[in-house]
Design a protein around this motif. Structure first.
Motif: not given
Length: 284
Positions: A233-236, A246-247, A252-254, A256-259
């Motif tokens: 997965d990637t966060v932009q 890009f993260l 970091q993935l955890v 933004y999944r939580t958010l």
């Protein structure tokens, strides 16, 4: 031989994941090179994304690194083959490299989830709304620059209509729906466009109203791009200077999944969101 052009985000990510596997196995780059019959410089180039690697080589590396996750191994093998040639290549000389990487990232996504507080998601924008937004850039775009940005943005939207239907979820704050870029007529057409898209099976739009008692996060927009396996997965994030960040670190993935999960708790259901948008549209 390493490619003469800089590696894409996708090539860099493949190399970074192979480095993670090697480091997790406890092998140094030198030890891995000796084990595989390579030069240490080759291993380093592979891990930097500068050296094209085959699917079979990826599987060999995964075995050497004692990776027991077959799904991850096959997902990494599918990322091989060098630079992907896509429609975004025609923009490579006209747009920042981050935007080119974003288009390629979206193209290969398994699913997309986005959260925005003040803007309509780019993939849901009409051309008139997008043009009005782009005219607000500081410093302003030259006319040809604006048209490049606009055509690029509209082209990105094709992934929502491709065969199979990419799963797309947008969490949009009421404030974004009420911003009148381009004036009332443009905004009204934009909201109607969102309503039409939200009726598609693969597109979900959920509104976070002003009446919500909370809004997780600091309001920064972000895209959560799901890979074939969660590790990819990637966060932009948009940057203040107009680029992309890009993260992909697990922490970091955890985050933004939580958010996203917390935002969903304060968002209206898809059906209630459509009714909400229908209710505010005539008032514009």
């Amino acid at each position: 031989m390493p490619p003469s052009t800089p590696p894409t985000l996708r090539q860099q990510r493949l190399g970074a994941e192979l480095r993670k596997l090697r480091e997790h196995s406890g092998l140094t780059a030198t030890a891995a090179a000796g084990l595989l019959g390579l030069k240490q410089a080759q291993v380093s180039s592979i891990e930097a994304g500068r050296y094209a690697v085959s699917a079979d080589r990826v599987r060999t590396l995964a075995r050497a690194y004692n990776c027991a996750d077959e799904a991850l191994t096959e997902a990494l093998a599918a990322m091989t083959g060098g630079r992907t040639r896509g429609w975004w290549d025609e923009y490579r000389d006209h747009l920042p490299v981050g935007l080119i990487d974003l288009a390629e990232l979206e193209y290969h996504a398994a699913a997309l989830r986005v959260a925005l507080a003040l803007h309509i998601p780019a993939l849901l924008q009409t051309a008139d709304h997008a043009r009005a937004m782009l005219r607000e850039a500081v410093p302003p775009f030259r006319p040809y620059e604006l048209e490049h940005r606009l055509s690029y943005r509209i082209k990105r939207q094709e992934i929502l209509h491709r065969a199979g239907g990419l799963s797309y979820t947008a969490l949009v704050h009421e404030a974004a729906l009420r911003m009148q870029y381009g004036g009332p007529d443009v905004t009204r057409a934009q909201l109607v466009h969102i309503l039409e898209l939200s009726e598609l099976d693969n597109i979900t739009v959920r509104v976070i109203p002003y009446a919500s008692p909370h809004y997780p996060g600091n309001g920064q927009p972000f895209d959560y791009v799901a890979g074939p396996v969660p590790q990819l997965d990637t966060v932009q994030l948009d940057t203040h200077h107009g680029g992309c960040e890009f993260l992909d670190a697990e922490a970091q993935l955890v985050k933004y999944r939580t958010l996203l999960a917390r935002m969903e708790t304060c968002a209206l259901t898809p059906a209630a969101s459509r009714k909400f948008i229908e209710r505010i549209t005539p008032s514009l």
